[in-house]
Design a protein around this motif. Structure first.
Motif, PDB file in Angstrom:
ATOM      1  N   GLY A   6       0.811  -1.207   0.000  1.00 16.67           N
ATOM      2  CA  GLY A   6       0.000   0.000   0.000  1.00 16.67           C
ATOM      3  C   GLY A   6       0.847   1.260   0.000  1.00 16.67           C
ATOM      4  N   GLN A   7       1.922   1.241   0.762  1.00 16.84           N
ATOM      5  CA  GLN A   7       2.834   2.392   0.788  1.00 16.84           C
ATOM      6  C   GLN A   7       3.520   2.571  -0.561  1.00 16.84           C
ATOM      7  OE1 GLN A   7       5.331   1.269   4.052  1.00 16.84           O
ATOM      8  NE2 GLN A   7       4.007   2.220   5.576  1.00 16.84           N
ATOM      9  N   ARG A  10       1.044   4.000  -3.265  1.00 17.66           N
ATOM     10  CA  ARG A  10       0.706   5.417  -3.206  1.00 17.66           C
ATOM     11  C   ARG A  10       1.589   6.240  -4.130  1.00 17.66           C
ATOM     12  NH1 ARG A  10       0.352   3.885   1.419  1.00 17.66           N
ATOM     13  NH2 ARG A  10      -0.514   4.407   3.338  1.00 17.66           N
ATOM     14  N   LEU A  13       0.560   4.670  -8.172  1.00 18.97           N
ATOM     15  CA  LEU A  13      -0.766   4.336  -8.682  1.00 18.97           C
ATOM     16  C   LEU A  13      -1.194   5.265  -9.817  1.00 18.97           C
ATOM     17  CD1 LEU A  13      -3.182   2.472  -8.532  1.00 18.97           C
ATOM     18  CD2 LEU A  13      -4.113   3.905  -6.694  1.00 18.97           C
ATOM     19  N   ILE A  43      -7.489  -3.201  -5.435  1.00 23.39           N
ATOM     20  CA  ILE A  43      -7.511  -1.767  -5.151  1.00 23.39           C
ATOM     21  C   ILE A  43      -8.957  -1.402  -4.826  1.00 23.39           C
ATOM     22  CG2 ILE A  43      -7.062   0.551  -6.054  1.00 23.39           C
ATOM     23  CD1 ILE A  43      -4.549  -1.162  -5.858  1.00 23.39           C
ATOM     24  N   GLN A  44      -9.165  -0.846  -3.662  1.00 24.55           N
ATOM     25  CA  GLN A  44     -10.500  -0.458  -3.238  1.00 24.55           C
ATOM     26  C   GLN A  44     -10.916   0.842  -3.920  1.00 24.55           C
ATOM     27  OE1 GLN A  44     -12.248  -2.595  -1.321  1.00 24.55           O
ATOM     28  NE2 GLN A  44     -10.416  -3.870  -1.440  1.00 24.55           N
ATOM     29  N   THR A  47      -9.577   4.088  -2.706  1.00 23.61           N
ATOM     30  CA  THR A  47      -8.214   4.411  -3.116  1.00 23.61           C
ATOM     31  C   THR A  47      -8.196   4.850  -4.570  1.00 23.61           C
ATOM     32  OG1 THR A  47      -7.268   2.822  -1.562  1.00 23.61           O
ATOM     33  CG2 THR A  47      -5.882   3.479  -3.419  1.00 23.61           C
ATOM     34  N   VAL A  51      -7.819   8.955  -6.906  1.00 23.87           N
ATOM     35  CA  VAL A  51      -6.740   9.061  -7.900  1.00 23.87           C
ATOM     36  C   VAL A  51      -7.323   9.504  -9.242  1.00 23.87           C
ATOM     37  CG1 VAL A  51      -5.083   7.716  -9.278  1.00 23.87           C
ATOM     38  CG2 VAL A  51      -5.187   7.429  -6.796  1.00 23.87           C
TER      39      VAL A  51
END
Length: 111
Positions: A6-7, A10, A13, A43-44, A47, A51
């Motif tokens: 996840g980090q 970010r 993405l 990917i939810q 999130t 983007v």
């Protein structure tokens, strides 16, 4: 691993979404499925959609609603010329960065 992924995600993405939109337009759920199929992982919407909104507001993608053939209308996203240029700059930058990180973690760099 999920937290680290996840980090890492970010930071990249935006570039992944631009890459998926390079050749054809797509809608959010389809983009999420493509990212998962490519090995990025699930990917939810919480999130992905921010983007997409950020990319749209910055002029890197455009969006338009299209009626569904059997369901509700979907918002389709398409990369713009500015988005193509950002992808053209960001892709090589990411590749150089990833190569450097790989060399470090695999012991290919003297420290």
């Amino acid at each position: 691993m999920t937290e680290r992924r996840g980090q890492w995600l970010r930071g990249v993405l935006d570039l992944c979404v631009l890459g998926l939109l390079r050749d054809h337009e797509s809608y959010g759920y389809q983009l999420a499925q493509s990212l998962d199929a490519a090995g990025i992982g699930p990917i939810q919407g919480g999130t992905l959609y921010p983007v997409l909104l950020r990319l749209e507001r910055s002029g890197l993608i455009t969006a338009r609603w299209r009626e569904g053939t059997g369901g509700p209308a979907r918002k389709y996203y398409r990369i713009t010329e500015s988005g193509q240029a950002a992808l053209g700059r960001g892709g090589p930058d990411w590749q150089a960065f990833a190569t450097s990180v790989t060399a470090i973690v695999t012991g290919g760099v003297d420290g």
